[in-house]
Design a protein around this motif. Structure first.
Motif, PDB file in Angstrom:
ATOM      1  N   MET A  16       0.847  -1.197   0.000  1.00 36.03           N
ATOM      2  CA  MET A  16       0.000   0.000   0.000  1.00 36.03           C
ATOM      3  C   MET A  16       0.877   1.239   0.000  1.00 36.03           C
ATOM      4  O   MET A  16       1.697   1.429   0.890  1.00 36.03           O
ATOM      5  N   TYR A  17       0.707   2.067  -1.033  1.00 38.47           N
ATOM      6  CA  TYR A  17       1.493   3.280  -1.112  1.00 38.47           C
ATOM      7  C   TYR A  17       1.007   4.288  -0.079  1.00 38.47           C
ATOM      8  O   TYR A  17      -0.132   4.253   0.356  1.00 38.47           O
ATOM      9  N   SER A  18       1.884   5.196   0.300  1.00 36.63           N
ATOM     10  CA  SER A  18       1.424   6.271   1.185  1.00 36.63           C
ATOM     11  C   SER A  18       0.347   7.053   0.459  1.00 36.63           C
ATOM     12  O   SER A  18       0.394   7.241  -0.746  1.00 36.63           O
ATOM     13  N   ILE A  73      -2.974   0.114  -4.544  1.00 30.78           N
ATOM     14  CA  ILE A  73      -3.845   1.290  -4.485  1.00 30.78           C
ATOM     15  C   ILE A  73      -5.254   0.823  -4.134  1.00 30.78           C
ATOM     16  O   ILE A  73      -5.886   0.113  -4.911  1.00 30.78           O
ATOM     17  N   LEU A  86       0.431  10.033  -2.381  1.00 33.76           N
ATOM     18  CA  LEU A  86       0.808   9.858  -3.785  1.00 33.76           C
ATOM     19  C   LEU A  86      -0.390   9.879  -4.716  1.00 33.76           C
ATOM     20  O   LEU A  86      -0.306  10.342  -5.844  1.00 33.76           O
TER      21      LEU A  86
END
Lengths: 112, 112
Positions: free
Chosen positions: B1-3, B42, B6
């Motif tokens: 999981m991206y921060s 995402i 972004l």
DNA sequence: CAATTATATATAGAAGTTCTAGGTATAACT
DNA sequence: AGTTATACCTAGAACTTCTATATATAATTG
């Protein structure tokens, strides 16, 4: 000039990466460097830059030292050890995110 | 999981591109498609998706039509003509931004 | 067959980032 | 003398996305 929203989430990573590459930089220098590197398409405003730099300092990722240049004080920013580690992580994450984005823009699953 | 940061600024473009590619989609379908395309990195939340879709509709970029599926109404979103033009612009802009970002991450000027 | 999970849409308020607009000051150029 | 470039900073606005919550049907599982 890109629409402003695109920069969101990437500004901090950009700053960290430039500091990592150049050792130490002062605020105005960062805005000018980004302007050049982006061919005038990303123009960081002071109202964006300084809060971001101050937050990085609060978080212990950068440190500052001041130098006299002529009659005025110039404030240089450079990475702390913690900041160096964090830069690597954030740059990696951004690279991966870019890859994911490109998959989505072509509507291709990342997993084969 | 991206921060989370972004995604900011790219969510709308992602939605438009998916609609452009798939013709019509409903909300839940969009979240699941992005989940798959991004290999679970995402995860669009409802609280992000629906406000974004409603804004796109207010701006005249998407239109909705409802279909009964079993006992419930499903709301499909699809691009208007205006939306199709806008999608192309936004996708182009995002591609260019990604290119610029990559220059910055390697600290190379875009202009030779 | 009761409980949980997946499907499906939606909103209110919080959190966070960046921008607009303003302030201050020196140096260089015209 | 006036303008532009350099250089730092802040307050408050604007905007996006998230957390948490509400509602409801369908499918699965113990």
């Amino acid at each position: 000039m890109y629409s402003k929203e695109l920069l969101k989430g990437t500004l901090t990573t950009i700053i960290l990466k430039l500091l990592s590459h150049n050792g130490k930089m002062y605020g105005y220098e960062i805005t000018q460097r980004v302007k050049i590197l982006s061919d005038d398409k990303i123009l960081i405003k002071e109202g964006s830059l300084y809060p971001a730099l101050h937050k990085l300092k609060d978080d212990g990722l950068v440190k500052t030292d001041e130098e006299m240049v002529g009659n005025r004080v110039r404030k240089y920013y450079s990475l702390t050890e913690k900041g160096k580690l964090c830069t690597e992580e954030k740059v990696n994450e951004l690279h991966q995110f870019i890859g994911t984005l490109q998959n989505i823009l072509t509507d291709k699953p990342s997993i084969a």
